[in-house]
Structure formats: structure tokens, C-alpha cells
Scaffold this motif. Structure first.
Motif, mmCIF file in Angstrom:
data_model
loop_
_atom_site.group_PDB
_atom_site.id
_atom_site.type_symbol
_atom_site.label_atom_id
_atom_site.label_comp_id
_atom_site.label_asym_id
_atom_site.label_seq_id
_atom_site.Cartn_x
_atom_site.Cartn_y
_atom_site.Cartn_z
ATOM 1 N N ALA A 238 0.859 -1.184 0.000
ATOM 2 C CA ALA A 238 0.000 0.000 0.000
ATOM 3 C C ALA A 238 0.893 1.231 0.000
ATOM 4 N N PHE A 239 0.272 2.367 -0.347
ATOM 5 C CA PHE A 239 0.980 3.653 -0.323
ATOM 6 C C PHE A 239 0.101 4.678 0.398
ATOM 7 N N GLY A 240 0.745 5.536 1.163
ATOM 8 C CA GLY A 240 0.019 6.590 1.856
ATOM 9 C C GLY A 240 0.793 7.902 1.807
ATOM 10 N N ILE A 241 0.062 8.993 2.021
ATOM 11 C CA ILE A 241 0.682 10.323 2.027
ATOM 12 C C ILE A 241 0.184 11.066 3.263
ATOM 13 N N THR A 242 1.135 11.570 4.054
ATOM 14 C CA THR A 242 0.779 12.335 5.250
ATOM 15 C C THR A 242 1.398 13.724 5.183
ATOM 16 N N LEU A 243 0.836 14.636 5.972
ATOM 17 C CA LEU A 243 1.379 15.985 6.083
ATOM 18 C C LEU A 243 2.228 16.041 7.346
ATOM 19 N N GLU A 244 3.521 16.330 7.189
ATOM 20 C CA GLU A 244 4.451 16.268 8.308
ATOM 21 C C GLU A 244 5.205 17.599 8.454
ATOM 22 N N PRO A 245 5.845 17.812 9.614
ATOM 23 C CA PRO A 245 6.678 19.013 9.775
ATOM 24 C C PRO A 245 7.832 18.997 8.777
ATOM 25 N N THR A 246 8.334 20.178 8.454
ATOM 26 C CA THR A 246 9.465 20.294 7.521
ATOM 27 C C THR A 246 10.617 19.399 7.967
ATOM 28 N N GLY A 247 11.137 18.617 7.028
ATOM 29 C CA GLY A 247 12.190 17.656 7.348
ATOM 30 C C GLY A 247 11.669 16.247 7.448
ATOM 31 N N GLY A 248 10.329 16.107 7.593
ATOM 32 C CA GLY A 248 9.727 14.777 7.646
ATOM 33 C C GLY A 248 9.714 14.176 9.036
ATOM 34 N N SER A 249 9.061 13.028 9.127
ATOM 35 C CA SER A 249 8.934 12.320 10.408
ATOM 36 C C SER A 249 9.396 10.869 10.252
ATOM 37 N N PRO A 250 9.899 10.251 11.330
ATOM 38 C CA PRO A 250 10.333 8.844 11.255
ATOM 39 C C PRO A 250 9.157 7.884 11.083
ATOM 40 N N THR A 251 7.995 8.266 11.598
ATOM 41 C CA THR A 251 6.781 7.459 11.445
ATOM 42 C C THR A 251 5.644 8.383 11.026
ATOM 43 N N PRO A 252 4.661 7.873 10.282
ATOM 44 C CA PRO A 252 3.584 8.732 9.797
ATOM 45 C C PRO A 252 2.690 9.244 10.922
ATOM 46 N N THR A 253 2.291 10.506 10.801
ATOM 47 C CA THR A 253 1.319 11.097 11.728
ATOM 48 C C THR A 253 -0.071 10.724 11.225
ATOM 49 N N MET A 254 -0.700 9.756 11.881
ATOM 50 C CA MET A 254 -1.949 9.199 11.361
ATOM 51 C C MET A 254 -3.070 10.231 11.314
ATOM 52 N N GLU A 255 -3.030 11.234 12.231
ATOM 53 C CA GLU A 255 -4.057 12.275 12.203
ATOM 54 C C GLU A 255 -3.952 13.133 10.944
ATOM 55 N N GLN A 256 -2.795 13.063 10.273
ATOM 56 C CA GLN A 256 -2.567 13.838 9.056
ATOM 57 C C GLN A 256 -2.446 12.937 7.826
ATOM 58 N N LEU A 257 -3.046 11.735 7.892
ATOM 59 C CA LEU A 257 -3.063 10.836 6.743
ATOM 60 C C LEU A 257 -4.125 11.324 5.763
ATOM 61 N N HIS A 258 -3.672 11.894 4.652
ATOM 62 C CA HIS A 258 -4.604 12.473 3.680
ATOM 63 C C HIS A 258 -5.076 11.452 2.655
ATOM 64 N N THR A 259 -4.173 10.615 2.162
ATOM 65 C CA THR A 259 -4.576 9.638 1.149
ATOM 66 C C THR A 259 -3.948 8.272 1.450
ATOM 67 N N LEU A 260 -4.660 7.211 1.020
ATOM 68 C CA LEU A 260 -4.175 5.848 1.219
ATOM 69 C C LEU A 260 -4.715 4.977 0.102
ATOM 70 N N GLY A 261 -3.871 4.072 -0.419
ATOM 71 C CA GLY A 261 -4.310 3.151 -1.474
ATOM 72 C C GLY A 261 -3.604 1.822 -1.372
ATOM 73 N N VAL A 262 -4.347 0.741 -1.603
ATOM 74 C CA VAL A 262 -3.810 -0.607 -1.491
ATOM 75 C C VAL A 262 -3.476 -1.120 -2.887
ATOM 76 N N VAL A 263 -2.328 -1.800 -2.969
ATOM 77 C CA VAL A 263 -1.887 -2.389 -4.237
ATOM 78 C C VAL A 263 -2.711 -3.643 -4.485
ATOM 79 N N THR A 264 -3.397 -3.700 -5.600
ATOM 80 C CA THR A 264 -4.203 -4.879 -5.936
ATOM 81 C C THR A 264 -3.372 -5.826 -6.789
ATOM 82 N N PRO A 265 -3.557 -7.128 -6.574
ATOM 83 C CA PRO A 265 -2.769 -8.127 -7.319
ATOM 84 C C PRO A 265 -3.025 -8.006 -8.816
#
Length: 265
Positions: A238-265
Motif C-alpha cells: 500500500a501507499f500513503g501520504i501524510t502531512l508532516e513538519p518540515t524535514g519529515g517524520s520517522p513514522t507517519p502522523t496518522m491524524e494527518q493521513l490524507h490519502t491511502l491506497g492498497v496495491v491490488t494483485p
């Protein structure tokens, strides 16, 4: 070149008076173009000539002549004083008159040269700008053609990323080319990142849920196409995109998870 010595040499006075040869005039003219101090001195000389001309008007000439007569004790008597014929240097007066025209012509020429230089500079700037635009257009066209070829590859995997939670209006799409370990992210459906924030892309495995950062998109706000090439050597589920502080985060901030998609076989 010693500017002061050149000014004190009297060459500029001869130039204004029109007493130099054509070659000497050309030399002085070229020096004035290189040294503004010489041009200013010529203008000062011409200004002095104009003042002198004004000061020797006909009325003042008559008064001056009368004072000279008085000093020589000329009366009304018919005393004749033999005087030598005055030597009038008409060439000198002509030179002064010509100098005024030369000065005016010089100023006009300098102004024309400045206008021409400005126009040429504008033309060069516009030409350089157009050449840059053409090269940029060629580059953009090549990039778009390459991208189209990638997206049309039969082995490409397309993964739609839908909006999550309160970010239902957000969307994106990932085109995953496993043969070169790249994904092509179309992030047109994301808003601009606020100041102090960046978009961060994640590769996910689902069991157990393990996110791996694919990096941040630092130029998102300035990129016109909003299509980004990102390296991905992971076995992504799967792939996801989150909004994080400048420089990024070591783990995704789930409250800022804007998009998510699962890879289908």
C-alpha cells in the motif's frame, strides 16, 4: 592616464574651439566616452563660453569701449592717434561657435548611444529569456513524452489513493514500475503544503502494518505538474501520504493521513 594633467594641457580648450585636426578630435571624443571627467570639463568650458558671450552684449561693449577711450584720454578733439590694424582671428571665433554645435552634437550622440545600448540590452535579455523558455519547453516535452511512455507500459501498476477521514476531498495516484524500482506519483489532488509542513510519501506492508518513508516532497508548492518520480525498492502492499513538519517524520502522523491506497494483485 593622468586625467588632471590632460585637462591642464589645454587640449580640451582647443577641441572646443575647433582648433584640432580631425584625428585629434576623434582621439578626444573617444577619451570622453571612456572618461566622464573629460566630458564634464568640455561641458564646463562650453558653459563658460556661453556666459562670456552673454557678458559681452552690444550695450556692454559700448560701455567698455567708452571706458577704454576715457583711459586713453580720448576727447571730442580731432586728435588722431595712429593705431595698428587689429588682428582679428575669425577662425578662433568660428571655432568657438562651432564648439557649441560640437557640444550639442556630442550630447545628442551620447544620448543616442545610451538609448541604443539600452535597446540592445533589452533585445539581448528578451532573446536570452526566449531561448531559456524554448529549452525549458523542449525539456518539459521530453519529460512528458517519457512519462507517457512509462504510464503506457503494460507492466505498470496503478494504485489510486483515496482521501481519508476529514480529508475526503484529497486524492492521488501512484504508477509503480517494478522493473526500475520507481513510482510516479500524481499528487494533483493534494492541497498546497502549509508553511512549515511538507508532504511525506510512505510505502506500507499490511501484515504486520509497517510503514517505510519514501521521502518528502519539498518542492510540491512550486511544481506545476505535481508529478514526482520517487525511488521505491520495497515490496509495497500500500501507499500513503501524510502531512508532516518540515524535514519529515520517522513514522507517519496518522491524524494527518490524507490519502491511502492498497496495491491490488
Amino acid at each position: 592616464m593622468d586625467i588632471n594633467a590632460y585637462i591642464e594641457s589645454g587640449v580640451l580648450e582647443l577641441y572646443v574651439a575647433g582648433q584640432l585636426s580631425e584625428q585629434e578630435n576623434q582621439e578626444v571624443y573617444e577619451l570622453m566616452l571612456k572618461h566622464p571627467e573629460l566630458l564634464q570639463e568640455v561641458l564646463s568650458i562650453e558653459a563658460a563660453i556661453i556666459k562670456l558671450t552673454a557678458a559681452t552684449s552690444s550695450n556692454k561693449n559700448e560701455n567698455t569701449l567708452q571706458r577704454i577711450k576715457d583711459q586713453l584720454k580720448f576727447g571730442n578733439a580731432s586728435k588722431v592717434v595712429q593705431m595698428s590694424k587689429p588682428k582679428t582671428n575669425w577662425f578662433t571665433y568660428t571655432g568657438w561657435a562651432a564648439a557649441l554645435f560640437i557640444g550639442a552634437g556630442l550630447l545628442w550622440t551620447l544620448n543616442q548611444n545610451k538609448e541604443l545600448e539600452a535597446q540592445l540590452s533589452d533585445v539581448d535579455t528578451e532573446k536570452a529569456y526566449l531561448e531559456t523558455q524554448i529549452e525549458q519547453a523542449k525539456t518539459n516535452l521530453a519529460v512528458k513524452e517519457n512519462l507517457l511512455n512509462v504510464l503506457r507500459d503494460r507492466d505498470i501498476i496503478t494504485v489510486p489513493l483515496g482521501g481519508q477521514g476529514s480529508f475526503a476531498n484529497s486524492y492521488a495516484k501512484v504508477y509503480w514500475n517494478k522493473s526500475n524500482n520507481n513510482i510516479y506519483l500524481d499528487a494533483q489532488g493534494l492541497p498546497e503544503a502549509p508553511e512549515g509542513k511538507v508532504w511525506q510519501v510512505w510505502s506500507l506492508t499490511l501484515n504486520p502494518l509497517t510503514p517505510k518513508s519514501l521521502g518528502t516532497i519539498t518542492d510540491f508548492n512550486t511544481d506545476e505538474n505535481k508529478i514526482f518520480t520517487i525511488a521505491n525498492a520495497n515490496e509495497s502492499e500500500a501507499f500513503g501520504i501524510t502531512l508532516e513538519p518540515t524535514g519529515g517524520s520517522p513514522t507517519p502522523t496518522m491524524e494527518q493521513l490524507h490519502t491511502l491506497g492498497v496495491v491490488t494483485p
